[in-house]
Structures are given as C-alpha cells and as structure tokens.
Design an enzyme around this catalytic site. Structure first.
Site, PDB file in Angstrom:
ATOM      1  N   HIS A   1       6.319  -7.104 -23.291  1.00  0.00           N
ATOM      2  CA  HIS A   1       7.553  -6.551 -22.720  1.00  0.00           C
ATOM      3  C   HIS A   1       8.786  -6.900 -23.548  1.00  0.00           C
ATOM      4  O   HIS A   1       9.910  -6.733 -23.079  1.00  0.00           O
ATOM      5  CB  HIS A   1       7.739  -7.024 -21.271  1.00  0.00           C
ATOM      6  CG  HIS A   1       6.778  -6.369 -20.316  1.00  0.00           C
ATOM      7  ND1 HIS A   1       6.687  -6.696 -18.982  1.00  0.00           N
ATOM      8  CD2 HIS A   1       5.856  -5.394 -20.511  1.00  0.00           C
ATOM      9  CE1 HIS A   1       5.756  -5.950 -18.401  1.00  0.00           C
ATOM     10  NE2 HIS A   1       5.232  -5.151 -19.309  1.00  0.00           N
TER      11      HIS A   1
ATOM     12  N   THR B   1       1.310 -13.301 -12.090  1.00  0.00           N
ATOM     13  CA  THR B   1       1.715 -11.896 -12.226  1.00  0.00           C
ATOM     14  C   THR B   1       1.297 -11.148 -10.966  1.00  0.00           C
ATOM     15  O   THR B   1       0.190 -11.321 -10.472  1.00  0.00           O
ATOM     16  CB  THR B   1       1.137 -11.262 -13.503  1.00  0.00           C
ATOM     17  OG1 THR B   1       1.513  -9.885 -13.550  1.00  0.00           O
ATOM     18  CG2 THR B   1      -0.368 -11.385 -13.591  1.00  0.00           C
ATOM     19  N   SER B   2       2.225 -10.344 -10.450  1.00  0.00           N
ATOM     20  CA  SER B   2       1.973  -9.701  -9.162  1.00  0.00           C
ATOM     21  C   SER B   2       1.054  -8.497  -9.279  1.00  0.00           C
ATOM     22  O   SER B   2       0.596  -7.976  -8.279  1.00  0.00           O
ATOM     23  CB  SER B   2       3.308  -9.273  -8.545  1.00  0.00           C
ATOM     24  OG  SER B   2       3.976  -8.402  -9.428  1.00  0.00           O
TER      25      SER B   2
ATOM     26  N   LEU C   1       0.672 -18.390  -7.197  1.00  0.00           N
ATOM     27  CA  LEU C   1       1.166 -19.165  -6.057  1.00  0.00           C
ATOM     28  C   LEU C   1       1.045 -18.390  -4.753  1.00  0.00           C
ATOM     29  O   LEU C   1       0.733 -18.973  -3.715  1.00  0.00           O
ATOM     30  CB  LEU C   1       2.634 -19.549  -6.315  1.00  0.00           C
ATOM     31  CG  LEU C   1       3.320 -20.433  -5.279  1.00  0.00           C
ATOM     32  CD1 LEU C   1       2.567 -21.736  -5.088  1.00  0.00           C
ATOM     33  CD2 LEU C   1       4.754 -20.710  -5.714  1.00  0.00           C
TER      34      LEU C   1
ATOM     35  N   CYS D   1      19.221  -1.819 -32.578  1.00  0.00           N
ATOM     36  CA  CYS D   1      20.126  -0.684 -32.501  1.00  0.00           C
ATOM     37  C   CYS D   1      19.391   0.471 -31.825  1.00  0.00           C
ATOM     38  O   CYS D   1      18.203   0.681 -32.065  1.00  0.00           O
ATOM     39  CB  CYS D   1      20.550  -0.303 -33.916  1.00  0.00           C
ATOM     40  SG  CYS D   1      21.242   1.348 -34.030  1.00  0.00           S
TER      41      CYS D   1
HETATM   42  N1  LIG Z   1      10.395 -15.293 -17.469  1.00  0.00           N
HETATM   43  C1  LIG Z   1      10.592 -14.011 -17.792  1.00  0.00           C
HETATM   44  O1  LIG Z   1      10.627 -13.652 -18.965  1.00  0.00           O
HETATM   45  C2  LIG Z   1      10.725 -13.000 -16.672  1.00  0.00           C
HETATM   46  C3  LIG Z   1      11.320 -13.363 -15.460  1.00  0.00           C
HETATM   47  C4  LIG Z   1      11.432 -12.368 -14.470  1.00  0.00           C
HETATM   48  C5  LIG Z   1      10.928 -11.092 -14.689  1.00  0.00           C
HETATM   49  N2  LIG Z   1      10.354 -10.780 -15.865  1.00  0.00           N
HETATM   50  C6  LIG Z   1       9.807  -9.401 -16.052  1.00  0.00           C
HETATM   51  O2  LIG Z   1       9.655  -8.808 -14.767  1.00  0.00           O
HETATM   52  C7  LIG Z   1       8.432  -8.092 -14.615  1.00  0.00           C
HETATM   53  C8  LIG Z   1       7.792  -8.587 -13.318  1.00  0.00           C
HETATM   54  O3  LIG Z   1       6.398  -8.654 -13.315  1.00  0.00           O
HETATM   55  P1  LIG Z   1       5.588 -10.022 -13.173  1.00  0.00           P
HETATM   56  O4  LIG Z   1       4.255  -9.697 -12.606  1.00  0.00           O
HETATM   57  O5  LIG Z   1       5.689 -10.761 -14.439  1.00  0.00           O
HETATM   58  O6  LIG Z   1       6.424 -10.887 -12.146  1.00  0.00           O
HETATM   59  P2  LIG Z   1       6.622 -10.726 -10.578  1.00  0.00           P
HETATM   60  O7  LIG Z   1       7.976 -11.294 -10.314  1.00  0.00           O
HETATM   61  O8  LIG Z   1       6.296  -9.376 -10.103  1.00  0.00           O
HETATM   62  O9  LIG Z   1       5.497 -11.679  -9.994  1.00  0.00           O
HETATM   63  C9  LIG Z   1       5.513 -13.046 -10.208  1.00  0.00           C
HETATM   64  C10 LIG Z   1       4.222 -13.641  -9.627  1.00  0.00           C
HETATM   65  O10 LIG Z   1       4.258 -15.039  -9.906  1.00  0.00           O
HETATM   66  C11 LIG Z   1       3.851 -15.749  -8.763  1.00  0.00           C
HETATM   67  N3  LIG Z   1       4.418 -17.089  -8.867  1.00  0.00           N
HETATM   68  C12 LIG Z   1       5.675 -17.515  -8.547  1.00  0.00           C
HETATM   69  N4  LIG Z   1       5.812 -18.818  -8.855  1.00  0.00           N
HETATM   70  C13 LIG Z   1       4.627 -19.222  -9.375  1.00  0.00           C
HETATM   71  C14 LIG Z   1       4.126 -20.458  -9.881  1.00  0.00           C
HETATM   72  N5  LIG Z   1       4.893 -21.565  -9.928  1.00  0.00           N
HETATM   73  N6  LIG Z   1       2.850 -20.515 -10.340  1.00  0.00           N
HETATM   74  C15 LIG Z   1       2.059 -19.411 -10.298  1.00  0.00           C
HETATM   75  N7  LIG Z   1       2.469 -18.221  -9.835  1.00  0.00           N
HETATM   76  C16 LIG Z   1       3.726 -18.129  -9.379  1.00  0.00           C
HETATM   77  C17 LIG Z   1       4.289 -14.919  -7.583  1.00  0.00           C
HETATM   78  O11 LIG Z   1       3.472 -15.189  -6.462  1.00  0.00           O
HETATM   79  C18 LIG Z   1       4.084 -13.481  -8.118  1.00  0.00           C
HETATM   80  O12 LIG Z   1       2.795 -13.004  -7.835  1.00  0.00           O
HETATM   81  C19 LIG Z   1       7.649  -8.365 -15.842  1.00  0.00           C
HETATM   82  O13 LIG Z   1       7.557  -7.163 -16.511  1.00  0.00           O
HETATM   83  C20 LIG Z   1       8.468  -9.350 -16.674  1.00  0.00           C
HETATM   84  O14 LIG Z   1       8.661  -8.822 -17.983  1.00  0.00           O
HETATM   85  C21 LIG Z   1      10.248 -11.701 -16.860  1.00  0.00           C
HETATM   86 ZN   LIG Z   2      21.875   1.414 -36.284  1.00  0.00          ZN
END
Ligand SMILES: NC(=O)c1ccc[n+]([C@@H]2O[C@H](COP(=O)([O-])OP(=O)(O)OC[C@H]3O[C@@H](n4cnc5c(N)ncnc54)[C@H](O)[C@@H]3O)[C@@H](O)[C@H]2O)c1
Ligand SMILES: [Zn+2]
Length: 243
Positions: free
Chosen positions: A114, A187-188, A213, A122
């Site tokens: 991602h 990841t959800s 979690l 740019c």
């Molecule tokens: N850190 C980052 O770079 C970041 C932060 C927020 C969102 N995002 C982006 O948002 C999108 C959301 O999708 P996603 O599936 O990554 O996230 P999501 O927010 O949809 O899901 C997060 C998952 O993590 C679980 N979780 C929360 N705390 C936890 C822990 N301590 N240990 C284990 N699991 C835990 C939750 O239950 C949930 O299922 C992604 O595309 C991502 O690129 C990235």
């Molecule tokens: Zn340019």
C-alpha cells in the site's frame, strides 16, 4: 500456545495490517471509527479527496508523518525479523502498512503493497522519492520538474496496487505449493486484494493462520487456525521455535 509447525522446507508468507503497529502507538483506521477530525478516511485517502482539497489531504499525511517519527517497532515486528533470519528466501512479508516499521525493525524481504508514508511522488512524473517533510496544509508542494502537484506515495482507495508486487506474491505462493504457511496478522480482511490471499494459499494446499486482537468473524472463518490476542504478545510465542 503451540508454536507454528515449521518444517525444514516450509515457506512462510506473512501479511500484516494496521493491527501489528497498534502496540507501537499507530492507530488503526477502524479503531478510530474510520474518522479523522470528522472526515471519513476515504475522503483524505482517495484521489477524489486530493482533487477536492489537496491541503486537507496533506495535513492528514503531515500529521501521520509527524506521529510516525515518535514511535518504534514492537515485539511483533521483531518476531518477524527473527523468522526471516531463520528462513531466508523461504520468507516473504507483504504489509498493508505504510509506516515503514517492518524495515526499521530489520525486515528485508518486505513488499509495502500500500505504499510508503515517507515517500512522495509527482502526480505526472510518478517516480517515488524519499520525503520526510511534513506539510500541514498550504502551500501544496509542486514538482520542480513539471509543476504538477506532489502527493504522498500511498495507494489510495480506488487505486491499483503495483502489479510487480502482486506477481511476486503470486509466484511465492505458486512455488511454495503445499509447503506454504500463510500467516495474516492484525488485518481485518476487508481490503482486497490482500484479503484474497488466504484463498490463494488454500488453493495450493497451504496452511493458514490468523493472529488478531478482535478478528472479524467472517474473515476468521477462512483460516485453519486463529490466535486471538495482541500480535506483540502472540507472535513471539507462536514463532518461538524459529528463533
Ligand atoms: N500503520 C499503518 O501504516 C496504518 C495504520 C492505519 C491504517 N492503515 C491502512 O489502512 C488499511 C486498513 O486495513 P487493515 O486491515 O490494515 O487495518 P484495519 O484497521 O482494517 O484492521 C486492523 C485489525 O487489527 C486488529 N488489531 C488491533 N490491534 C491489534 C493488536 N495489538 N494485535 C493484533 N491485532 C490487532 C483489529 O482487530 C483489526 O482486525 C490498510 O490498507 C492500511 O494500509 C495503515
Ligand atoms: Zn513532475
């Protein structure tokens, strides 16, 4: 907890999401109710949102960059580094996180599918470059070469993933066949195509494990094994045998 059953010829594909960085202090989107200052994240993380209000979008990512500089990798990230040391080329990590914490922890075989928070590009030239600056609104940065707007190098809602990344993941799965262990962490399972990897892993006869979690029930049902807990606590125990 039973450690992950790894054989000498096992191949491990790990998919991480926002959950693995939660214990470092990086909020998950859904955990925050999917809102930033009252704006749905789809509004600040989409090409349409950037066209409508580029200063707002840059303020969102400027704040993300500032916040990211104050956090560090946690034991979950480090457990994956140890696993990679044990497996070498039999390991591949695909992360949906843009925070760069896997690399900072020491992971090398990482595909940031991602994008990267600390890169910009740019809108016309499209070549990503490292960028640690925090823009908190106006003026919106422009490209010194062509004058077009500069944006953060993350994959926004409605945008395609880099086909090179997807090919590399597909190849890893195909070559592993039934030696594959697919481990999804924090990841959800709502965001495709990452959410479809569990099915690809099963198609080749691989073993599938989810660490989360608060697993989404529909998503969890697609895995052979589910470990409920914080990744910073579960991963070091699950992967203890490989360290
Ligand atoms: N850190 C980052 O770079 C970041 C932060 C927020 C969102 N995002 C982006 O948002 C999108 C959301 O999708 P996603 O599936 O990554 O996230 P999501 O927010 O949809 O899901 C997060 C998952 O993590 C679980 N979780 C929360 N705390 C936890 C822990 N301590 N240990 C284990 N699991 C835990 C939750 O239950 C949930 O299922 C992604 O595309 C991502 O690129 C990235
Ligand atoms: Zn340019």
């Amino acid at each position: 907890m039973t450690p992950l059953p790894l054989r000498p010829d096992s191949r491990v594909l790990v998919l991480t999401g926002a959950g693995i960085s939660a214990e470092s202090g990086v909020p998950t989107f859904r955990g925050a109710g999917g809102l930033w200052e009252g704006h749905p994240v789809t509004e600040v993380a989409s090409p349409e949102g950037f066209d409508a209000d580029p200063a707002l979008v840059w303020r969102f990512y400027g704040e993300r960059r500032q916040a990211r500089k104050t956090v560090a990798p946690n034991p979950g990230h480090r457990a994956l580094v140890a696993l990679e040391h044990a497996l070498g080329d039999r390991f591949l990590l695909a992360t949906q996180n843009v925070d760069g914490l896997h690399r900072e922890a020491g992971s090398q075989r990482v595909l940031a599918i991602h994008g990267e928070l600390f890169e910009s590009k740019c809108e016309r030239c499209r070549v990503p470059f490292p960028d640690e600056r925090t823009y908190l609104g106006e003026p919106v940065p422009v490209c010194p070469t062509c004058g077009q707007r500069i944006r953060v190098n993350v994959v926004w809602f409605g945008e395609m993933l880099d086909p090179k990344h997807l090919r590399q993941i597909d190849r890893f799965i195909a070559e592993a066949g039934n030696r594959l262990v697919f481990l999804a962490v924090g990841t959800s399972g709502l965001v495709y195509p990452a959410a479809g990897l569990v099915d690809s892993a099963k198609q080749v006869g691989g073993t599938t494990v989810l660490v989360d979690l608060a697993p989404n029930r529909e998503h969890a049902r697609r895995f052979d094994r589910v470990e409920v807990g914080k990744s910073g606590e579960v991963l070091p125990r699950l992967l203890a045998a490989a360290q």
